[in-house]
Design a protein around this motif. Structure first.
Motif, PDB file in Angstrom:
ATOM      1  N   VAL A 188       0.836  -1.200   0.000  1.00  8.37           N
ATOM      2  CA  VAL A 188       0.000   0.000   0.000  1.00  8.37           C
ATOM      3  C   VAL A 188       0.876   1.257   0.000  1.00  8.37           C
ATOM      4  N   THR A 189       0.473   2.237  -0.793  1.00  8.81           N
ATOM      5  CA  THR A 189       1.043   3.580  -0.735  1.00  8.81           C
ATOM      6  C   THR A 189      -0.108   4.575  -0.805  1.00  8.81           C
ATOM      7  N   TYR A 190      -0.058   5.592   0.051  1.00  7.09           N
ATOM      8  CA  TYR A 190      -1.062   6.654  -0.011  1.00  7.09           C
ATOM      9  C   TYR A 190      -0.421   7.960   0.443  1.00  7.09           C
ATOM     10  N   ALA A 191      -1.073   9.072   0.186  1.00 12.84           N
ATOM     11  CA  ALA A 191      -0.537  10.383   0.532  1.00 12.84           C
ATOM     12  C   ALA A 191      -0.952  10.753   1.949  1.00 12.84           C
ATOM     13  N   GLY A 192       0.033  10.936   2.830  1.00 11.16           N
ATOM     14  CA  GLY A 192      -0.223  11.364   4.197  1.00 11.16           C
ATOM     15  C   GLY A 192      -0.093  12.865   4.332  1.00 11.16           C
ATOM     16  N   PHE A 193       0.272  13.312   5.517  1.00  6.09           N
ATOM     17  CA  PHE A 193       0.430  14.744   5.774  1.00  6.09           C
ATOM     18  C   PHE A 193       1.458  15.333   4.811  1.00  6.09           C
ATOM     19  N   GLY A 194       1.110  16.491   4.227  1.00  8.38           N
ATOM     20  CA  GLY A 194       2.013  17.149   3.302  1.00  8.38           C
ATOM     21  C   GLY A 194       2.167  16.434   1.982  1.00  8.38           C
ATOM     22  N   GLY A 195       1.293  15.462   1.712  1.00  7.25           N
ATOM     23  CA  GLY A 195       1.379  14.706   0.475  1.00  7.25           C
ATOM     24  C   GLY A 195       2.462  13.651   0.470  1.00  7.25           C
ATOM     25  N   ALA A 196       3.142  13.448   1.623  1.00  5.63           N
ATOM     26  CA  ALA A 196       4.241  12.473   1.690  1.00  5.63           C
ATOM     27  C   ALA A 196       3.706  11.058   1.458  1.00  5.63           C
ATOM     28  N   PRO A 197       4.426  10.241   0.690  1.00  8.64           N
ATOM     29  CA  PRO A 197       3.974   8.864   0.461  1.00  8.64           C
ATOM     30  C   PRO A 197       4.178   8.003   1.708  1.00  8.64           C
ATOM     31  N   ILE A 198       3.083   7.424   2.191  1.00  8.50           N
ATOM     32  CA  ILE A 198       3.103   6.561   3.374  1.00  8.50           C
ATOM     33  C   ILE A 198       2.892   5.124   2.914  1.00  8.50           C
ATOM     34  N   LYS A 199       3.719   4.228   3.442  1.00 14.49           N
ATOM     35  CA  LYS A 199       3.637   2.828   3.058  1.00 14.49           C
ATOM     36  C   LYS A 199       2.821   2.029   4.084  1.00 14.49           C
ATOM     37  N   GLY A 200       2.366   0.868   3.640  1.00 12.15           N
ATOM     38  CA  GLY A 200       1.639  -0.034   4.526  1.00 12.15           C
ATOM     39  C   GLY A 200       1.451  -1.380   3.846  1.00 12.15           C
ATOM     40  N   TRP A 201       0.850  -2.288   4.582  1.00 13.10           N
ATOM     41  CA  TRP A 201       0.435  -3.568   4.029  1.00 13.10           C
ATOM     42  C   TRP A 201      -1.081  -3.695   4.188  1.00 13.10           C
ATOM     43  N   LEU A 202      -1.715  -4.357   3.257  1.00 13.47           N
ATOM     44  CA  LEU A 202      -3.081  -4.827   3.433  1.00 13.47           C
ATOM     45  C   LEU A 202      -3.069  -6.334   3.267  1.00 13.47           C
ATOM     46  N   HIS A 203      -3.397  -7.046   4.349  1.00 14.25           N
ATOM     47  CA  HIS A 203      -3.493  -8.507   4.319  1.00 14.25           C
ATOM     48  C   HIS A 203      -4.971  -8.905   4.295  1.00 14.25           C
ATOM     49  N   VAL A 204      -5.302  -9.906   3.527  1.00 14.04           N
ATOM     50  CA  VAL A 204      -6.658 -10.466   3.518  1.00 14.04           C
ATOM     51  C   VAL A 204      -6.540 -11.986   3.416  1.00 14.04           C
ATOM     52  N   PRO A 205      -7.554 -12.721   3.862  1.00 11.39           N
ATOM     53  CA  PRO A 205      -7.528 -14.171   3.669  1.00 11.39           C
ATOM     54  C   PRO A 205      -7.376 -14.507   2.189  1.00 11.39           C
ATOM     55  N   ALA A 206      -6.585 -15.518   1.899  1.00  7.52           N
ATOM     56  CA  ALA A 206      -6.315 -15.885   0.508  1.00  7.52           C
ATOM     57  C   ALA A 206      -7.609 -16.116  -0.266  1.00  7.52           C
ATOM     58  N   GLY A 207      -7.668 -15.547  -1.460  1.00  5.08           N
ATOM     59  CA  GLY A 207      -8.833 -15.719  -2.319  1.00  5.08           C
ATOM     60  C   GLY A 207      -9.961 -14.751  -2.058  1.00  5.08           C
ATOM     61  N   THR A 208      -9.773 -13.804  -1.154  1.00  2.00           N
ATOM     62  CA  THR A 208     -10.825 -12.833  -0.848  1.00  2.00           C
ATOM     63  C   THR A 208     -11.208 -12.060  -2.103  1.00  2.00           C
ATOM     64  N   THR A 209     -12.531 -11.902  -2.310  1.00  2.10           N
ATOM     65  CA  THR A 209     -13.010 -11.144  -3.467  1.00  2.10           C
ATOM     66  C   THR A 209     -13.901  -9.979  -3.080  1.00  2.10           C
ATOM     67  N   GLY A 210     -14.411  -9.965  -1.858  1.00  2.00           N
ATOM     68  CA  GLY A 210     -15.339  -8.922  -1.469  1.00  2.00           C
ATOM     69  C   GLY A 210     -14.943  -8.234  -0.181  1.00  2.00           C
ATOM     70  N   PRO A 211     -15.716  -7.250   0.247  1.00  2.00           N
ATOM     71  CA  PRO A 211     -15.357  -6.460   1.431  1.00  2.00           C
ATOM     72  C   PRO A 211     -15.477  -7.249   2.726  1.00  2.00           C
ATOM     73  N   LEU A 212     -14.557  -6.976   3.629  1.00  2.00           N
ATOM     74  CA  LEU A 212     -14.497  -7.664   4.919  1.00  2.00           C
ATOM     75  C   LEU A 212     -14.455  -6.653   6.063  1.00  2.00           C
ATOM     76  N   PRO A 213     -14.897  -7.052   7.257  1.00  2.00           N
ATOM     77  CA  PRO A 213     -14.577  -6.258   8.453  1.00  2.00           C
ATOM     78  C   PRO A 213     -13.067  -6.072   8.517  1.00  2.00           C
ATOM     79  N   THR A 214     -12.631  -4.917   9.005  1.00  2.00           N
ATOM     80  CA  THR A 214     -11.225  -4.548   8.857  1.00  2.00           C
ATOM     81  C   THR A 214     -10.627  -4.056  10.164  1.00  2.00           C
ATOM     82  N   VAL A 215      -9.399  -4.507  10.427  1.00  2.00           N
ATOM     83  CA  VAL A 215      -8.609  -4.036  11.560  1.00  2.00           C
ATOM     84  C   VAL A 215      -7.468  -3.189  11.008  1.00  2.00           C
ATOM     85  N   VAL A 216      -7.417  -1.921  11.405  1.00  2.00           N
ATOM     86  CA  VAL A 216      -6.315  -1.029  11.036  1.00  2.00           C
ATOM     87  C   VAL A 216      -5.379  -0.947  12.233  1.00  2.00           C
ATOM     88  N   GLN A 217      -4.119  -1.269  12.000  1.00  2.00           N
ATOM     89  CA  GLN A 217      -3.142  -1.370  13.086  1.00  2.00           C
ATOM     90  C   GLN A 217      -2.009  -0.371  12.902  1.00  2.00           C
TER      91      GLN A 217
END
Length: 337
Positions: A59-88
């Protein structure tokens, strides 16, 4: 380490006067609006995480000041639709690391979004991928991050981090794997403090959260912490003020904008805290100060609980707390289903 703070009975009743600046809400509204001037530009790139049961997206998105912020998004293998989400959010000096190191909540069947903390990831073996390239990063400060830009809330390091944390929620909501109406935030130590801030500020950003689960949270009741512990990272502030003797009032004023007691008061969602009674890094009274004030804006009916680990230091409950969170998250998400 022995129990050095207040007794548990006194901790449960501990509600110190932690002054909030008159423009606290306006300051954070302005900060979030400033960030939204930059396009979020969230991207999710699939990677080979070398795991069979979890899929991972870089994951990359624009944080404060437009700075690129990195992250991971993990999902169960084979996921195709929206899931309840934990942001850590991560503890002090931690980074997102390798994708195989932190994916418990995806194993539990949720989407699991992890935000890098800018400039950190240097001591845990979990390297980060997000520099802190702000012009303010080079101002006078003690080694570490606690005093970077501390002479003004506009320049303080955690202004950037807290805005990044809210933007992480906005970024997560853009993924087709994330149910935007079923998101909880969590983290330990610094990550706990950031999760409290995110819960308090989400409403100002028009984001609906379901819950907040801070473990042994840092960044709470700064003044009390500096009075009763010399452990780092709070010790960084002490060393700074030992040198810059004329900036004590200025520093405390800045810190009041970022204190988990003040930001937690703004939260309106249920919470599950944890505290360790032998914790000299995040003293119990600072955690209870935040816990007892949490949700004051929502009134006395807000649902919150705190797990107490009587003979632990800053490690807190660890797997015991994760077990409690597995139950708590399941109940939170089920109540929304």
């Amino acid at each position: 380490m022995a129990m050095f703070d207040l007794s548990l009975d006194k901790l449960r009743a501990y509600r110190p006067e932690v002054a909030a600046p008159a423009d606290l809400v306006d300051f954070w509204r302005r900060s979030l609006e400033k960030a939204r001037a930059d396009d979020l530009s969230a991207t999710f790139t699939p990677i080979d995480n070398k795991l069979a049961v979890v899929d991972t997206y870089d994951v990359t998105y624009a944080g404060f000041g437009g700075a690129p912020i990195k992250g991971w998004l993990h999902v169960p293998a084979g996921t195709t639709g929206p899931l309840p989400t934990v942001v850590q959010y991560f503890g002090y000096s931690g980074g997102r690391g390798f994708p195989h190191t932190t994916n418990l909540w995806a194993q539990a069947g949720y989407a699991h979004f992890l935000m890098d903390t800018r400039g950190q990831g240097y001591s845990s073996g979990n390297p980060g991928g997000t520099p802190d390239d702000s012009a303010y990063a080079g101002l006078n400060h003690a080694p570490g991050f606690m005093t970077a830009g501390i002479t003004d809330p506009e320049t303080y390091y955690y202004r950037r981090v807290y805005v990044d944390a809210v933007r992480a929620l906005e970024a997560a909501r853009m993924s087709p794997f994330v149910d935007p109406d079923q998101i909880v935030v969590t983290g330990g130590s610094q990550g706990g403090g950031i999760s409290i801030a995110a819960a308090g500020l989400a409403g100002l950003a028009g984001i609906n959260l379901l819950g907040c689960a801070p473990d042994v949270p840092f960044l709470c009741h700064f003044e009390r912490a500096l009075q009763i512990t010399d452990k780092d990272p709070y010790g960084e502030i002490t060393r700074y003020l030992k040198g810059f003797r004329n900036e004590v009032e200025t520093a405390y004023r800045t810190l009041s904008y970022f204190d988990g007691v003040n930001l937690g008061r703004l939260a309106t969602v249920p919470a599950l805290f944890s505290v360790a009674l032998m914790d000299a890094i995040c003293p119990p009274s600072t955690v209870f100060a935040a816990y007892n004030a949490y949700g004051d804006a929502a009134g006395t009916n807000i649902q919150k609980d705190i797990k107490v680990y009587s003979h632990n230091e800053h490690e807190g409950g660890q797997t015991y707390q994760q077990d409690a969170q597995l139950d708590w998250f399941a109940n939170i998400f089920q109540s929304r289903a």
